[in-house]
Design a protein around this motif. Structure first.
Motif, short mmCIF file in Angstrom:
data_model
loop_
_atom_site.label_atom_id
_atom_site.label_comp_id
_atom_site.label_asym_id
_atom_site.label_seq_id
_atom_site.Cartn_x
_atom_site.Cartn_y
_atom_site.Cartn_z
N LEU A 96 6.35 -73.51 -24.57
CA LEU A 96 6.54 -73.85 -23.17
C LEU A 96 7.47 -72.87 -22.44
N VAL A 151 4.04 -70.00 -21.95
CA VAL A 151 3.41 -70.25 -20.64
C VAL A 151 3.69 -69.10 -19.65
N GLY A 201 -1.06 -71.77 -12.71
CA GLY A 201 0.03 -72.53 -13.34
C GLY A 201 -0.50 -73.72 -14.10
N ARG A 202 -1.34 -74.48 -13.42
CA ARG A 202 -1.88 -75.69 -14.03
C ARG A 202 -2.76 -75.32 -15.24
N THR A 203 -3.55 -74.25 -15.09
CA THR A 203 -4.42 -73.84 -16.19
C THR A 203 -3.59 -73.46 -17.42
N SER A 204 -2.51 -72.71 -17.20
CA SER A 204 -1.73 -72.26 -18.36
C SER A 204 -1.09 -73.44 -19.08
N VAL A 205 -0.61 -74.43 -18.31
CA VAL A 205 0.03 -75.59 -18.95
C VAL A 205 -1.04 -76.42 -19.68
N THR A 206 -2.20 -76.60 -19.06
CA THR A 206 -3.27 -77.37 -19.70
C THR A 206 -3.69 -76.72 -21.02
N SER A 239 -2.01 -74.63 -22.90
CA SER A 239 -0.95 -74.68 -23.91
C SER A 239 -0.85 -76.08 -24.52
N LEU A 240 -0.93 -77.11 -23.66
CA LEU A 240 -0.79 -78.47 -24.19
C LEU A 240 -1.97 -78.84 -25.08
N SER A 258 4.43 -72.93 -5.11
CA SER A 258 4.66 -72.57 -6.53
C SER A 258 6.15 -72.63 -6.85
N VAL A 271 9.53 -68.45 -13.72
CA VAL A 271 8.52 -67.67 -14.44
C VAL A 271 8.87 -66.18 -14.35
#
Ligand code: PFF
Length: 457
Positions: A51, A55, A257-262, A264-265, A430, A436
């Motif tokens: 994280l 990310v 941002g949302r794509t990278s967190v999704t 990774s999770l 953002s 970041v």
């Protein structure tokens, strides 16, 4: 020439990117690393690395790819023409190709084991509840020798995987990569949940869960941190040019941002589910004293677990199908790095580019595969060619490419590029942008460099 291909849907691009991230790294590298590095404490460090560092570095690659709208080399060229940054892109293409050469061999083994599970070869001569356990283990060890360390058998399956890969890539980004990922990724999660359910209902499964989820902080050493960071980068497919290449196919309104967190999770979720499959299973059958080293874990210890269950061939076939799906969605993503580069740089047609990637791959992967049957001949610097490529890409190439991408995006890319990419040209708020940027500029390059140096000590 910029490529004008795009993923067709949000779900499709997430499935393809998760497909790339979820691979053998999550499924067999993660449990092995967790066991060597003291169980849950490692898991915790891995989550933090994922994280805090993973990310942001992923966002750097995404931004580069989507802003450059080209392959890994072309993205640098488009954004900084006339500067030598494209060499970092070239290094990522080289890294991806070297990884592909040995990884496709392992993918071939998973196909072989799936075939042997279905055709009955893997469990031949083993009678459930009758054959003594020690004999079962030595039988599987002998099978692993036969399936992996003989010259022709594994080669045949490796070539089979190369052919499947090429067939998908020829169909293109939407019809090939995206459609396949849309079907295979849900399948992967279903298999994981089924296997998890089975192993968690075994006697003494809770002991395994405890080992995996109860951290013992006294086990944390500098080595643990290094391993956790390496695992986080590998399991997110960082430093391989993949995310740059895929992000070039992301539509302009994709929320990075949302794509990278999704991604990774979901990648983390697969690793955790895998831990919940492996640790209870080996604990339950008293196999937890055996090292969960990659190949032995998957090809000897787990078949031993399956042999102890009713319907061993069913569980074994499901497990190797899981591995195959994970490996296939990763190999197509990594091969696409070279295909995209040849299409965009040399204006090749997709089919010609796929052939140009596939033919040398057959040769190089054959060398990797044969390095197990003639290990004394096919050596590089005192290791089998396979192990050498694995070590050099993980310890040198991936970190170097990641540092280069961070330094470029953090300091040298056109002004405001990261902010524009994270906010979709100002259309999105953002709030995490300063954090970041800070990680990409200072934290990630320094930490990755430190890890590289420690690795040599
Ligand atoms: N994240 C992938 C994995 O864990 O297996 C990394 C990867 C390796 C992707 C090899 C693609 C590949 F061919």
């Amino acid at each position: 020439m910029a490529s004008n291909t795009e993923f067709g849907s949000k779900i499709g691009l997430i499935a393809a990117t998760v497909g790339s991230a979820v691979g053998l790294g999550n499924i067999w590298r993660f449990p092995a690393e967790t066991q060597t590095n003291g169980g849950a404490a490692f898991l915790l460090l891995y989550v933090l690395c994922l994280l805090i560092l993973g990310v942001p570095v992923m966002l750097a690659e995404f931004s580069l790819g989507r802003a450059g709208r080209s392959d890994a080399v072309g993205a640098f060229r488009a954004l900084s023409p006339g500067k030598p940054w494209y060499l970092a892109g070239a290094m990522s293409v080289l890294t991806s190709y070297l990884i592909l050469c040995f990884y496709i061999v392992v993918a071939g083994w998973t196909l072989e084991y799936l075939w042997e599970s279905i055709s009955g070869g893997l469990f031949a001569g083993i009678e459930h509840g009758v054959t003594p356990l020690a004999e079962v283990r030595s039988l599987f060890a002998a099978r692993m020798d036969e399936y992996i360390c003989t010259p022709w058998r594994p080669l045949l399956f490796t070539f089979g995987m190369i052919a499947i890969n090429a067939g998908i890539l020829v169909c293109g980004v939407q019809k090939g990569i995206e459609n396949l990922s849309n079907v295979l990724m849900p399948l992967l999660f279903v298999i994981l949940v089924v296997l998890c359910f089975i192993t968690l209902s075994l006697p003494d499964a809770s002991e395994g869960v405890k080992y995996f989820l109860n951290p013992d902080f006294s086990k944390i050493t500098p080595r643990t941190v290094i391993s956790a960071l390496g695992q986080a980068f590998f399991s997110l497919s960082l430093g391989m040019g993949i995310l740059i290449t895929y992000a070039a196919y992301y539509p302009a309104d994709t929320r990075l941002g949302r794509t990278s967190v999704t991604v990774s999770l979901l990648s983390l979720l697969v690793a955790v589910l895998m831990g919940l499959i492996i640790f209870p299973a080996v604990k339950s059958f008293g196999l937890d004293n055996e090292p969960l080293e990659g190949a032995t874990l998957v090809f000897v210890t787990l078949p031993e677990v399956f042999a102890n269950l009713p319907y061993p061939a069913l569980w074994s076939a499901l497990f190797f199908l899981l591995l195959l799906v994970a490996a296939l969605t990763s190999t197509i993503s990594i091969a696409e790095v070279s295909v995209a580069m040849l299409r965009d740089r040399l204006n090749m047609r997709r089919s010609t580019a796929v052939i140009a990637v596939t033919v040398p791959l057959m040769l190089f992967s054959a060398v990797c595969s044969l390095s197990f049957s003639v290990p004394d001949t096919l050596q590089l610097f005192g290791q089998t060619v396979f192990n050498f490529l694995d070590t050099v890409t993980t310890n040198v190439f991936i970190p170097l490419v990641s540092i280069a991408v961070c330094v470029y995006i953090g300091w040298f890319a056109p002004k405001g590029l990261l902010r524009r990419q994270l906010s979709n040209d100002g259309r999105l708020h953002s709030p995490f942008y300063p954090v970041v940027l800070f990680v990409i500029r200072y934290v990630a390059p320094v930490l990755i460099a430190l890890v590289m140096i420690f690795n040599y000590l």
